[in-house]
Design an enzyme around this catalytic site. Structure first.
Site, PDB file in Angstrom:
ATOM      1  CG  PHE A  19      -1.981   1.115   1.123  1.00  0.00           C
ATOM      2  CD1 PHE A  19      -2.656   1.370  -0.073  1.00  0.00           C
ATOM      3  CD2 PHE A  19      -2.132   1.888   2.232  1.00  0.00           C
ATOM      4  CE1 PHE A  19      -3.724   2.308   0.018  1.00  0.00           C
ATOM      5  CE2 PHE A  19      -2.833   3.161   2.257  1.00  0.00           C
ATOM      6  CZ  PHE A  19      -3.954   3.346   1.205  1.00  0.00           C
ATOM      7  CE  LYS A 207     -10.036  -2.728   6.397  1.00  0.00           C
ATOM      8  NZ  LYS A 207      -9.213  -3.373   5.536  1.00  0.00           N
ATOM      9  CB  SER A 270      -8.712  -8.830   1.699  1.00  0.00           C
ATOM     10  OG  SER A 270      -8.555  -8.557   3.120  1.00  0.00           O
TER      11      SER A 270
END
Length: 351
Positions: A19, A207, A270
């Protein structure tokens, strides 16, 4: 791209994970970027190859192993490192930061700090004073006031592939939001703003818990109905936890909340989804963690939130059950049976 949208001020990025690299490349479309890599050998390797893993680096990205250079040369810095390393990184950076700096972090985890000699017990339970978001860590450890965060459905691989996406820049300061939007927004990447910094941070953190759960659902071979059930129940649980820790319900209903939740709970890109999937396939948590190149923040978050929920007397059946699984106290199949019998809250209690 017009020259008006281009800034020659160098922007700092701390962390060369997937990221961090994706954000560095995106920032480099408008500005020169100084990318900090902690490991000296890796920094030299990346600088020479002009790539990190499968990601080619923009020619406008300069690699450094000197964290002081980031503070001295960059007014706006994007720290994107695992939560377990975040506080120490900020402490190392702090001597080179001034009140004029802007820090916009992209770390979706929590910091747990228990004072030396302090014991957590029923008389002294784990509380909010022990658990901090990354913006709170920055404020505690530095003289910086203008702090923000990035949160949203931002799978790094898709960002690197220049697929359409969006994010939220959250801060108490409009200047931070404006700067984040100017630096990151382009024709394929939308950038929204929010003043609910804690709420948006907690969306990104919580989350990950649910993503591990939905990974297990897929790993068990269950269908979309099962996954949708867990996602929707997970959203309710996120709101209750988020409210208790200082977040606003509205944050969870937007891009950083439900948007990120859907993306993270539906994609094998993910890391947290992958952890759950592999657990359901029978692998041990230790083997999974050791084989992963990057940190799955949800594992640590489950442990922290399970203890906090007990202190705050909040019912968090999904988090509690996942905690039992990762601690080896319950099998994935036993968890499934439990979920199908547990009397969940009403869906609209928090509205």
């Amino acid at each position: 791209m017009s020259s008006k949208s281009t800034s020659e001020k160098i922007v700092g990025v701390i962390g060369a994970g997937s990221f961090g690299t994706a954000i560095a490349n995106m920032l480099a479309e408008k500005s020169p970027v100084l990318l900090y890599v902690r490991d000296k050998e890796k920094a030299e390797k990346f600088a020479k190859s002009r790539s990190i893993g499968s990601h080619a680096l923009s020619e406008k990205i300069e690699i450094t192993n000197d964290i002081s250079a980031v503070g001295k040369r960059c007014e706006i810095i994007f720290p994107i490192v695992p939560s377990a390393n975040f506080r120490q990184m900020i402490r190392d950076l702090s001597p080179f930061l001034k009140p004029y700096h802007i820090l916009i972090h992209g770390t979706k985890g929590l910091d747990l700090t228990i004072a030396k000699g302090e014991e957590i017990s029923k008389k002294n339970p784990l509380s909010r004073k022990h658990v901090k978001t990354m913006s709170e860590v920055i404020l505690e450890e530095t003289s910086v006031l203008r702090v923000g965060c990035l949160a949203g459905p931002n799978l790094a691989k898709e960002i690197e592939e220049k697929q359409p996406a969006a994010t939220v820049v959250a801060s108490h300061f409009e200047e931070v939001i404006d700067q984040g939007q100017k630096l990151l927004k382009n024709d394929r990447f939308l950038v929204y703003g929010s003043n609910d910094l804690i709420g948006i941070e907690l969306c990104g953190v919580l989350k990950n818990i649910i993503a591990i759960g939905t990974g297990m659902i897929s790993g068990m071979g269950l269908g979309e109905n099962s996954r949708a059930m867990l996602i929707s129940r997970g959203m309710v649980e996120m709101v209750y936890i988020g409210n208790a820790l200082g977040g606003n319900t509205k944050a969870f209903l937007g891009l950083a909340g439900v948007g990120d939740l859907v993306a993270t709970c539906s994609s094998k890109l993910s890391r947290n989804f992958t952890v759950g999937y592999r657990l359901a396939k029978g692998e041990s948590l230790e083997d999974i963690i050791q084989s992963m190149e990057e940190v799955a923040e949800g594992v640590n978050t489950i442990k922290i939130i399970d203890r906090l929920a007990e202190s705050y007397n909040i019912r968090v059946p999904i988090t509690e059950t996942l905690h039992n699984i990762i601690e080896g106290e319950m099998s994935v199949q036993e968890a499934y049976t439990y979920f199908m019998k547990f009397p969940f809250r009403s869906e609209i209690d928090f509205i």
